[in-house]
Enzyme design. Structure first.
Site, PDB file in Angstrom:
ATOM      1  N   ARG A  58      39.880  71.111  35.987  1.00 44.62           N
ATOM      2  CA  ARG A  58      38.579  71.778  35.824  1.00 44.62           C
ATOM      3  C   ARG A  58      37.952  72.150  37.159  1.00 44.62           C
ATOM      4  NH1 ARG A  58      37.073  68.357  30.614  1.00 44.62           N
ATOM      5  NH2 ARG A  58      37.724  66.676  31.967  1.00 44.62           N
ATOM      6  N   LYS A 167      50.432  58.946  27.639  1.00 47.00           N
ATOM      7  CA  LYS A 167      49.720  58.033  26.766  1.00 47.00           C
ATOM      8  C   LYS A 167      48.226  58.115  27.067  1.00 47.00           C
ATOM      9  CE  LYS A 167      48.939  53.883  27.641  1.00 47.00           C
ATOM     10  NZ  LYS A 167      48.477  52.662  28.320  1.00 47.00           N
ATOM     11  N   GLU A 235      50.054  40.744  33.313  1.00 45.61           N
ATOM     12  CA  GLU A 235      49.555  41.375  34.542  1.00 45.61           C
ATOM     13  C   GLU A 235      48.607  40.423  35.249  1.00 45.61           C
ATOM     14  OE1 GLU A 235      49.046  45.868  34.360  1.00 45.61           O
ATOM     15  OE2 GLU A 235      48.200  45.166  32.478  1.00 45.61           O
ATOM     16  N   ASP A 254      46.502  49.307  24.623  1.00 37.31           N
ATOM     17  CA  ASP A 254      46.911  49.677  25.978  1.00 37.31           C
ATOM     18  C   ASP A 254      48.349  49.251  26.287  1.00 37.31           C
ATOM     19  OD1 ASP A 254      46.211  50.730  28.589  1.00 37.31           O
ATOM     20  OD2 ASP A 254      46.240  48.663  29.313  1.00 37.31           O
ATOM     21  N   HIS A 259      54.188  49.876  25.148  1.00 40.49           N
ATOM     22  CA  HIS A 259      55.220  49.302  26.020  1.00 40.49           C
ATOM     23  C   HIS A 259      55.952  48.115  25.369  1.00 40.49           C
ATOM     24  CE1 HIS A 259      53.203  51.894  28.713  1.00 40.49           C
ATOM     25  NE2 HIS A 259      52.269  51.055  29.116  1.00 40.49           N
ATOM     26  N   LYS A 358      45.810  40.895  30.686  1.00 47.73           N
ATOM     27  CA  LYS A 358      45.390  41.117  32.076  1.00 47.73           C
ATOM     28  C   LYS A 358      44.938  39.769  32.640  1.00 47.73           C
ATOM     29  CE  LYS A 358      44.764  45.882  32.049  1.00 47.73           C
ATOM     30  NZ  LYS A 358      45.901  46.563  32.651  1.00 47.73           N
TER      31      LYS A 358
HETATM   32  C1  BG6 Z   1      49.574  51.312  31.607  1.00 49.89           C
HETATM   33  C2  BG6 Z   1      48.312  50.626  31.172  1.00 49.89           C
HETATM   34  O1  BG6 Z   1      50.141  52.025  30.542  1.00 49.89           O
HETATM   35  O2  BG6 Z   1      50.514  50.345  32.053  1.00 49.89           O
HETATM   36  C3  BG6 Z   1      47.739  49.790  32.296  1.00 49.89           C
HETATM   37  O3  BG6 Z   1      47.355  51.584  30.773  1.00 49.89           O
HETATM   38  C4  BG6 Z   1      48.790  48.846  32.838  1.00 49.89           C
HETATM   39  O4  BG6 Z   1      46.596  49.067  31.859  1.00 49.89           O
HETATM   40  C5  BG6 Z   1      50.078  49.591  33.157  1.00 49.89           C
HETATM   41  O5  BG6 Z   1      48.273  48.230  34.004  1.00 49.89           O
HETATM   42  C6  BG6 Z   1      51.181  48.622  33.516  1.00 49.89           C
HETATM   43  O6  BG6 Z   1      52.288  49.336  33.997  1.00 49.89           O
HETATM   44  P1  BG6 Z   1      53.339  48.645  34.988  1.00 49.89           P
HETATM   45  O7  BG6 Z   1      54.389  49.693  35.169  1.00 49.89           O
HETATM   46  O8  BG6 Z   1      52.579  48.308  36.233  1.00 49.89           O
HETATM   47  O9  BG6 Z   1      53.821  47.431  34.286  1.00 49.89           O
END
Ligand code: BG6
Length: 510
Positions: A58, A167, A235, A254, A259, A358
């Site tokens: 934008r 995503k 994480e 998320d 994943h 997290k």
């Molecule tokens: C993303 C999420 O899809 O994957 C994030 O939105 C997350 O919240 C991330 O931190 C983790 O990815 P990776 O590759 O660091 O494990």
């Protein structure tokens, strides 16, 4: 010296001349991942000789400023340092086009720009559209690409337009279906590449090889031998500056829906009849369809929790509700754990435990296949016979590798036993300069290989499973939300899921 594997790759996986348009070009993902990935592909000579990148967003940004920010992104985020020769060869191929996402006129202007780039190149090129914007504008972009004719570019041929969708793909089953419908009105499924960047990770790609290129695993990969499977995607980071996004999302949307479910389907699927994308994706969908609906009762298959103040890396960090941008009455989970049952011949009765959060003790993603104990006849559970359940741990990240936990006699004059570990490490075997997930995924989309992308029915199958839970959690507000200290392995409540079946969570890491 060039890497022999990449030499081979460049010969066999050539992409036709391509114009890549990134929607959301001034965003975070473009700077952190997409531009560095393109630079690294270029460094390995994997971009087609005729390649143009059109950044679309934008904001009004002159081409020069866009090039400058791309250069800075490479300097800051690329896994390999900026190479002046490579940069000067690609710099001039980067251009920027400003426009809104919902304005048909802006898309006509984009189509004109693309025509003029092709005219200058003296040939038609493949068009790849990468939608890397906030999800609110996905549908508008797809519809506008259809309306201005770009979606139909050379359909059916080698230069056919393709669309890569980032995503989150929907917020629940209904919105994912809605998005799939808009996509299907404008693109054929063979033109669509839905991203889950976990599929681009080397260790995730290796799951198929480990399972099906080895003869020893498949015979024991079933309910006769496997006690349970544990998938952890932990994480260490908190929500950081993404509080606004995250609070609308939560751990289930998320991380788990996408994943973690991808890891589950690859680990649990049947052998595909061939390695072509549809055969593999058919099997992944079948597994997801075989997962029983979750028991949503309080003592059922699910746990959610939110991190509270705690210690990570020796530093005191605030709880989720104290993070910037998080409303005091938030009911968003930062941790979710599920117990899944796959109702098919291979897996019936074997629990699959999934968890992601997290601010956990450390960043680690792993899949642990925990095998049944042998009959306790010879080496019973007496003190001198310390034994562990045989476990195959596939460590997705970091320290990518595989470990097999077995039991051994401790050398000495009496018979005592102890669990031992056999390790395979990517870094020691292959070196550590592995391509990033986005390099593989962008290249695959450009050459038209959709194996590592999510098919429309696949995304719906995984939303179908988690949507009733999302609705239940929404209806409950914060009622039933457990807590865990930042820097821990999650809430005590998550242990219940396993204790109820006589299991306990593994301490991740090998
Ligand atoms: C993303 C999420 O899809 O994957 C994030 O939105 C997350 O919240 C991330 O931190 C983790 O990815 P990776 O590759 O660091 O494990």
């Amino acid at each position: 010296m060039r890497h022999p594997f990449l030499e081979g790759l460049s010969k066999h996986r050539g992409s036709p001349p391509t114009i890549l348009v990134i929607f959301g070009a001034s965003g975070d993902l473009t700077a952190r991942k997409l531009v560095p990935a393109l630079f690294n592909l270029s460094l390995d000579n994997l971009l087609p000789a005729e390649f143009r990148l059109v950044g679309y967003g934008r904001k009004e940004i002159p081409d020069e400023a866009f090039r400058k920010s791309a250069r800075e992104a490479i300097e800051e985020f690329s896994r390999r340092p900026l190479d002046e020769d490579v940069w000067s060869a690609i710099e001039g191929n980067l251009v920027y086009q400003a426009g809104a996402y919902d304005d048909p006129e802006a898309f006509k202007a984009l189509a004109e720009r693309i025509k003029s780039l092709q005219r200058k190149a003296g040939r038609e090129m493949q068009l790849v559209f990468y939608i890397s914007t906030p999800p609110g504008v996905f549908e508008g972009i797809v519809a506008n690409l259809g309306a201005c004719g770009l979606a139909n570019h050379r359909v059916g041929g080698k230069l056919a337009a393709k669309v890569i969708v980032e995503k989150p793909f929907g917020r629940d089953l209904e919105s994912a279906r809605g998005l799939n419908r808009v996509i299907a009105r404008n693109f054929k499924e063979s033109q669509v590449y839905r991203i889950d960047h976990y599929l681009g990770k080397e260790t995730v790609q290796n799951l198929l090889v480990a399972r099906f290129a080895n003869a020893i695993f498949e015979p024991i990969w079933n309910r006769e031998f496997v006690d349970c499977v544990q998938i952890t995607v932990a994480e260490e980071v908190g929500v950081g500056s993404r509080g606004g996004y995250y609070d609308e999302s939560g751990a289930l949307r998320d991380m788990i829906q996408n994943h973690t479910m991808q890891l589950l389907s690859l680990i649990a699927m049947e052998p595909p009849v061939s390695l072509d994308p549809e055969s593999i994706r058919d099997e992944k969908v079948k597994v997801l369809k075989a997962v029983q609906p979750l028991d949503l009762d309080e003592e059922g298959d699910t746990v959610r929790a939110r991190y509270e103040e705690g210690l990570t890396g020796g530093k005191r960090v605030p709880g989720y509700l104290q993070e910037a941008g998080i409303p005091a009455d938030s009911s968003t989970e930062t941790y979710a754990a599920l117990r899944l049952h796959i109702n098919n011949w291979r897996w019936q009765g074997v629990p699959f435990y999934l968890r992601s959060g997290k601010r956990m003790a450390r960043r680690v993603s792993e899949i642990a296949i925990i095998f049944k104990r042998p009959p306790g006849i010879l080496f019973s559970r007496e003190k001198q016979f310390e034994t562990a359940q045989n476990t195959l741990v596939i460590q997705v990240q970091p320290d990518e590798g595989m470990t097999l936990l077995a039991n051994s006699k401790i050398p000495g004059l009496e018979t005592r036993t102890q669990p031992v570990k056999m390790h395979f490490r990517y870094a020691t075997t292959f070196g550590s300069n592995t391509p990033e997930a986005y390099e593989r995924l962008i290249l695959d989309a450009m050459v038209g290989d959709s194996t590592l992308f999510i098919r429309g029915d696949e995304t719906e199958a995984s939303w179908r499973l988690v949507t009733p839970l999302l609705e239940k959690w929404k209806a409950c507000g914060s009622r039933g939300m457990a807590g865990y200290a930042a820097g821990s392995w999650g809430p005590l409540e998550a242990e219940r899921l396993l204790w109820q079946r006589g299991h306990s969570w593994r301490r991740p890491g090998i």
